[in-house]
Design an enzyme around this catalytic site. Structure first.
Site, PDB file in Angstrom:
ATOM      1  N   GLU A 105      18.181  -6.362 -74.930  1.00  0.00           N
ATOM      2  CA  GLU A 105      17.185  -7.146 -74.179  1.00  0.00           C
ATOM      3  C   GLU A 105      16.147  -6.234 -73.529  1.00  0.00           C
ATOM      4  OE1 GLU A 105      20.376  -9.245 -72.182  1.00  0.00           O
ATOM      5  OE2 GLU A 105      19.496 -11.130 -72.842  1.00  0.00           O
ATOM      6  N   GLU A 125      27.204 -11.069 -76.368  1.00  0.00           N
ATOM      7  CA  GLU A 125      27.632 -11.783 -75.165  1.00  0.00           C
ATOM      8  C   GLU A 125      28.552 -12.965 -75.473  1.00  0.00           C
ATOM      9  OE1 GLU A 125      24.647 -10.722 -75.843  1.00  0.00           O
ATOM     10  OE2 GLU A 125      23.662  -9.931 -74.061  1.00  0.00           O
TER      11      GLU A 125
HETATM   12  N1  T1G Z   1      30.610  -2.758 -69.357  1.00  0.00           N
HETATM   13  C1  T1G Z   1      31.570  -2.022 -68.764  1.00  0.00           C
HETATM   14  N2  T1G Z   1      32.392  -1.179 -69.430  1.00  0.00           N
HETATM   15  C2  T1G Z   1      32.230  -1.104 -70.755  1.00  0.00           C
HETATM   16  C3  T1G Z   1      31.258  -1.854 -71.452  1.00  0.00           C
HETATM   17  C4  T1G Z   1      30.417  -2.704 -70.690  1.00  0.00           C
HETATM   18  N3  T1G Z   1      29.450  -3.414 -71.256  1.00  0.00           N
HETATM   19  N4  T1G Z   1      31.361  -1.553 -72.778  1.00  0.00           N
HETATM   20  C5  T1G Z   1      32.356  -0.658 -72.889  1.00  0.00           C
HETATM   21  N5  T1G Z   1      32.877  -0.397 -71.687  1.00  0.00           N
HETATM   22  C6  T1G Z   1      33.955   0.554 -71.417  1.00  0.00           C
HETATM   23  C7  T1G Z   1      35.255   0.139 -72.068  1.00  0.00           C
HETATM   24  O1  T1G Z   1      35.948  -0.761 -71.230  1.00  0.00           O
HETATM   25  C8  T1G Z   1      35.949   1.474 -72.203  1.00  0.00           C
HETATM   26  O2  T1G Z   1      36.408   1.797 -70.890  1.00  0.00           O
HETATM   27  C9  T1G Z   1      34.821   2.449 -72.509  1.00  0.00           C
HETATM   28  O3  T1G Z   1      33.624   1.803 -72.036  1.00  0.00           O
HETATM   29  C10 T1G Z   1      34.678   2.755 -73.985  1.00  0.00           C
HETATM   30  O4  T1G Z   1      34.584   1.481 -74.630  1.00  0.00           O
HETATM   31  C11 T1G Z   1      22.780  -9.585 -69.393  1.00  0.00           C
HETATM   32  C12 T1G Z   1      25.286 -10.283 -69.828  1.00  0.00           C
HETATM   33  C13 T1G Z   1      29.952  -0.276 -76.852  1.00  0.00           C
HETATM   34  C14 T1G Z   1      30.839  -0.864 -79.118  1.00  0.00           C
HETATM   35  O5  T1G Z   1      29.694  -6.812 -74.865  1.00  0.00           O
HETATM   36  O6  T1G Z   1      31.472  -3.492 -77.666  1.00  0.00           O
HETATM   37  O7  T1G Z   1      24.835  -7.366 -71.658  1.00  0.00           O
HETATM   38  O8  T1G Z   1      38.833   1.765 -71.423  1.00  0.00           O
HETATM   39  O9  T1G Z   1      36.737   1.757 -75.890  1.00  0.00           O
HETATM   40  O10 T1G Z   1      35.304   1.617 -79.214  1.00  0.00           O
HETATM   41  O11 T1G Z   1      22.583 -10.366 -71.551  1.00  0.00           O
HETATM   42  O12 T1G Z   1      32.624  -0.764 -75.877  1.00  0.00           O
HETATM   43  O13 T1G Z   1      37.542   3.919 -71.461  1.00  0.00           O
HETATM   44  O14 T1G Z   1      37.986   2.735 -69.253  1.00  0.00           O
HETATM   45  O15 T1G Z   1      35.109  -0.106 -76.444  1.00  0.00           O
HETATM   46  O16 T1G Z   1      33.422   3.312 -78.857  1.00  0.00           O
HETATM   47  C15 T1G Z   1      27.277  -7.030 -73.622  1.00  0.00           C
HETATM   48  C16 T1G Z   1      30.896  -4.262 -75.041  1.00  0.00           C
HETATM   49  C17 T1G Z   1      27.647  -7.048 -72.179  1.00  0.00           C
HETATM   50  C18 T1G Z   1      29.450  -4.526 -75.425  1.00  0.00           C
HETATM   51  C19 T1G Z   1      31.834   1.011 -77.791  1.00  0.00           C
HETATM   52  N6  T1G Z   1      27.787  -5.838 -74.252  1.00  0.00           N
HETATM   53  N7  T1G Z   1      31.331  -2.951 -75.472  1.00  0.00           N
HETATM   54  O17 T1G Z   1      33.058   0.869 -78.444  1.00  0.00           O
HETATM   55  O18 T1G Z   1      34.524   2.308 -76.953  1.00  0.00           O
HETATM   56  S1  T1G Z   1      27.114  -8.542 -71.407  1.00  0.00           S
HETATM   57  C20 T1G Z   1      28.999  -5.832 -74.824  1.00  0.00           C
HETATM   58  C21 T1G Z   1      31.621  -2.697 -76.777  1.00  0.00           C
HETATM   59  C22 T1G Z   1      25.416  -8.388 -71.370  1.00  0.00           C
HETATM   60  C23 T1G Z   1      23.233  -9.380 -70.790  1.00  0.00           C
HETATM   61  C24 T1G Z   1      24.685  -9.612 -70.994  1.00  0.00           C
HETATM   62  C25 T1G Z   1      32.181  -1.331 -77.067  1.00  0.00           C
HETATM   63  C26 T1G Z   1      31.176  -0.376 -77.714  1.00  0.00           C
HETATM   64  P1  T1G Z   1      37.785   2.609 -70.747  1.00  0.00           P
HETATM   65  P2  T1G Z   1      35.336   1.287 -76.005  1.00  0.00           P
HETATM   66  P3  T1G Z   1      34.115   2.077 -78.446  1.00  0.00           P
END
Ligand code: T1G
Length: 694
Positions: A105, A125
């Site tokens: 975004e 999301e």
């Molecule tokens: N927020 C907080 N922590 C996150 C995070 C996030 N968005 N994404 C990953 N982590 C943490 C995860 O818990 C782990 O922590 C570490 O990072 C490594 O992640 C307004 C509302 C990016 C593809 O849904 O899909 O934006 O366990 O083990 O396999 O419109 O993380 O090490 O303590 O998964 O290499 C939208 C979610 C949010 C993406 C990387 N974004 N993340 O994968 O590592 S909502 C998502 C992923 C939003 C807006 C809306 C994956 C990754 P720990 P990992 P990975």
């Protein structure tokens, strides 16, 4: 703490760099830092353009999910995005890694977007029970069209850079250094006075007038039970029908509604649970493990073949052993067919299939397993056979090799006890089909050493599973809880329900299918064999509940025989079998039960609360360390609806007090032998707490 966002001038270009490991999530500090960077670039006369770029392994991967549920803090992301878009100087987003959610975004509010070829962009999301809440549903349709936006937003699946460029999301794919290319693009934008492309001022092109209804209908099965996909469609529709500002306002309202919903809370819980589950309480994250460079699999049947595929898929050579050549031939033929089907679907290249097949070496000789690091036994579920196999393995395998059984319920400690290496013995319980189902129950025996089960957790992740560490008991976690659901459904058949009513209720609860359809699909003879194997452990009432026996004694094993609980046509379409209804009604008479109306609510409570109560006992006994372990087992092994978060999270959502009261009700109705509340559940319920809110 190092600054999460820095601003630096490179010539006349202001470079805003985000550095918020591990994934540059858009915490409040990052949002504020980006906004301050843009303001700074706007204010400085010698800055003619700006670049937003990230350090670390990826561009921004979205909003910081850990902030959800807390009071929102300014600056809100939609406002940051609007601030960027309104900037009078060109702003270029430079993307690498996975730009997801808010991480896409932000670029969509920039005037230009470039990425390295390996980058991916997406709006996931919906997987968190949300929708893009910072303009994604309003801007993406404006650059990529409505149909493409609907597909990306409701699937949450990222797209590769090349495809994103073709869709109009990216302006350029970069070869070489991303930052240098971004600086060059920014300078070009200034030198050539490129018009600033403010996406909000574009129109969202409708592909067809009925695109929204058609899309919802076409995906009804996939979206079944979920709230967020339909809200995503609604918000994209607003982008096509309302002025941008109004569409944004409604997007925000919908986002806040979803964020507060039980479904999103459940799906966010699952996101973190599936990452936390591989961490073993009491063991350090850097617990030493053993290297697994080659594997032996015993048994070339359905399970053994599927397990062999898991390791071959991860590039790990497998020695597949069985006792007869034609068992091996059959097993390899099934593996070959499984891969060929995937190649035919276009999701696997022939040369990859050939490579994987070459990694699976059949053998009749235990001697060939002498150098492997891990053996997984998947032979017949019979303790005597298991002990014979493990005795041989113990004699042949090198010191330090891990010996694991794929048994779904037999006692790992009894198996370990016949070896000289009980510390190297454990269970690795795969779920059928093993090459598809992601759950792996790693069963630690009383004497299994920590580095052994830590190794099993690590290799489980390597082969793409979601590994859960469980203790030794009948059925471990998943099947032990399933047995209670099976028992209660069997009792309800005796008391007045019919298989199709129960199946409908369980299906509508959110499972892929009900227990009787599932039984007919898997083969009733499997459940029948299990029932006979455990007959001595059953209660009197369970022993007398011979409905399944009667059906199997007629040779009705389900789909594979054309009838089971249901009748099947040549296309395997199921219809309720009147003969089964009569058999059940007569059975009730035989056991002296007067049939009554069983409500759908009673079916939900007896099927699900019996499992919750058993889950509480599993926690008390330490068979599972945390409620999230139990939730993950049910989400990844049995299709528990993700929007309910798993049985233990679901229990908290409905309230343990309510569950407890229902357990007391069924204790009076069905008997204390089956419905005695777990002391842990009783204690938490009386304290007004939940499994997660201790
Ligand atoms: N927020 C907080 N922590 C996150 C995070 C996030 N968005 N994404 C990953 N982590 C943490 C995860 O818990 C782990 O922590 C570490 O990072 C490594 O992640 C307004 C509302 C990016 C593809 O849904 O899909 O934006 O366990 O083990 O396999 O419109 O993380 O090490 O303590 O998964 O290499 C939208 C979610 C949010 C993406 C990387 N974004 N993340 O994968 O590592 S909502 C998502 C992923 C939003 C807006 C809306 C994956 C990754 P720990 P990992 P990975």
């Amino acid at each position: 703490m190092a600054e999460v966002v820095t601003f630096a001038k490179e010539g006349s270009v202001g470079v805003i760099t985000v550095n918020n490991p591990p994934v540059n999530a858009l915490s409040q500090a990052v949002r504020a830092g980006i906004k301050a960077g843009i303001a700074k670039g706007m204010a400085e006369a010698d800055v003619s353009a700006m670049v937003i770029i990230c350090d670390g392994r990826t561009f921004i991967a979205g909003a910081d999910i850990r902030e959800f549920g807390k009071p929102p803090m300014e600056p809100h992301l939609p406002d940051v995005c609007q601030f960027i878009e309104d900037c009078p100087k060109p702003v270029v987003a430079a993307i690498h890694g996975t730009a997801l959610g808010g991480g896409l975004e932000i670029p969509l509010s920039c005037h230009f977007r470039i990425a390295v070829a390996t980058a991916k962009v997406g709006l996931p999301e919906v997987k968190l029970g949300l929708l893009p809440g910072a303009g994604g549903t309003q801007r993406l349709p404006r650059v990529a069209g409505v149909q493409a936006a609907l597909e990306m937003i409701t699937s949450g699946t990222p797209v590769a850079a090349a495809k994103a460029k073709a869709m109009g999301i990216l302006d350029e794919i970069v070869d070489g250094d991303l930052k240098a290319a971004a600086l060059a693009f920014a300078r070009k934008a200034v030198d050539e006075k490129l018009p600033l492309r403010r996406v909000s001022r574009l129109a969202a092109k409708l592909d067809t007038p009925t695109v929204f209804e058609d899309f919802a209908k076409a995906n009804a099965r996939k979206f079944r039970g979920f709230l967020a996909p339909y809200k995503c469609i609604e918000s994209v529709k607003n982008a096509a029908e309302l002025p941008f500002a109004e569409g944004m306002k409604k997007e925000r309202e919908i986002f806040l509604e979803l964020q507060a919903s039980d479904q999103s809370k459940a799906q966010r819980h699952v996101f973190f649970a599936e990452r936390e589950v591989v961490r073993i309480p009491g063991l350090p994250d850097d617990q030493p493990t053993r290297a697994i460079t080659s594997v032996g699999v015993l048994g070339a049947g359905t399970m053994g073949g599927g397990i062999a595929m898991c390791f071959a898929n991860a590039g790990i050579p497998v020695k597949l052993l069985d006792v007869k050549q034609d068992f091996l031939d059959k097993g390899l033929a099934i593996i070959q067919k499984n891969y060929a089907n995937t190649v035919a679907k276009g999701s696997l290249k022939q040369e990859v299939m050939d490579k994987r097949m070459s990694l699976i070496q059949p053998t009749l000789a235990y001697e060939d397993l002498k150098d492997v690091d891990l053996v997984i036994e998947a032979v017949f579920e019979d303790m005597a056979i298991k002990k014979e196999v493990f005795t041989k393995l113990d004699a042949v395998c090198k010191p330090g090799a891990i010996l694991a059984s794929n048994t779904s319920y037999l006692n790992i400690d009894d198996i370990a006890a016949i070896t000289r290496r009980p510390q190297d013995v454990m269970g690795m319980h795969f779920f059928s089909p093993a090459n598809v189902m992601r759950l792996l129950e790693n069963v630690r025996g009383a004497r299994t050493s920590p580095d052994v089960y830590a190794t099993a957790m690590k290799i489980g992740k390597t082969i793409g599973k979601v590994p859960v560490l469980v203790g030794v008991c009948d059925g471990f976690v998943g099947n032990r809880m399933l047995a209670k659901r099976t028992r209660e459904c069997g009792f309800m058949l005796e008391e007045g329900a019919l298989p199709w009513q129960i199946d409908k209720v369980i299906y509508n609860f959110g499972f892929p299918m009900g227990p009787y359809q599932m039984g007919d699909m898997a083969g009733l003879d499997i459940g029948w064999r299990n029932r006979k194997a455990k007959f001595s452990t059953l209660s009197d009432r369970e022993k007398k509940n011979t409905i399944l026996d009667k059906i199997c004694e007629m040779g009705h094993f389900g789909q594979k025989t054309g009838s089971g609980f249901y009748k099947y046509d040549e296309k395997r379409n199921a219809t309720p079998d009147p003969m089964i209804e009569e058999l059940i009604i007569n059975h009730s008479k035989d056991v002296g039960i007067t049939r009554r109306t069983i409500t759908d609510q009673e079916i939900v409570e007896r099927a699900i609360y019996s499992m919750i109560n058993e889950g509480a006992k599993i926690l008390e006994e330490g068979i599972a360390a945390r409620p999230l372990d139990i939730d993950v087992v049910w989400l990844y092994g049995y299709g528990f609806p993700v929007y309910l978060g798993g049985p233990m999270f679901y229990a908290d959502t409905i309230g343990l007090g309510k569950v407890y009261d229902a357990i007391l009700k069924y204790r009076d109705l069905v008997g204390a032998e089956y419905w005695t509340p777990s002391p842990l559940l009783e204690k938490l319920a009386k304290a007004g707490k939940g499994f997660y809110s201790k």
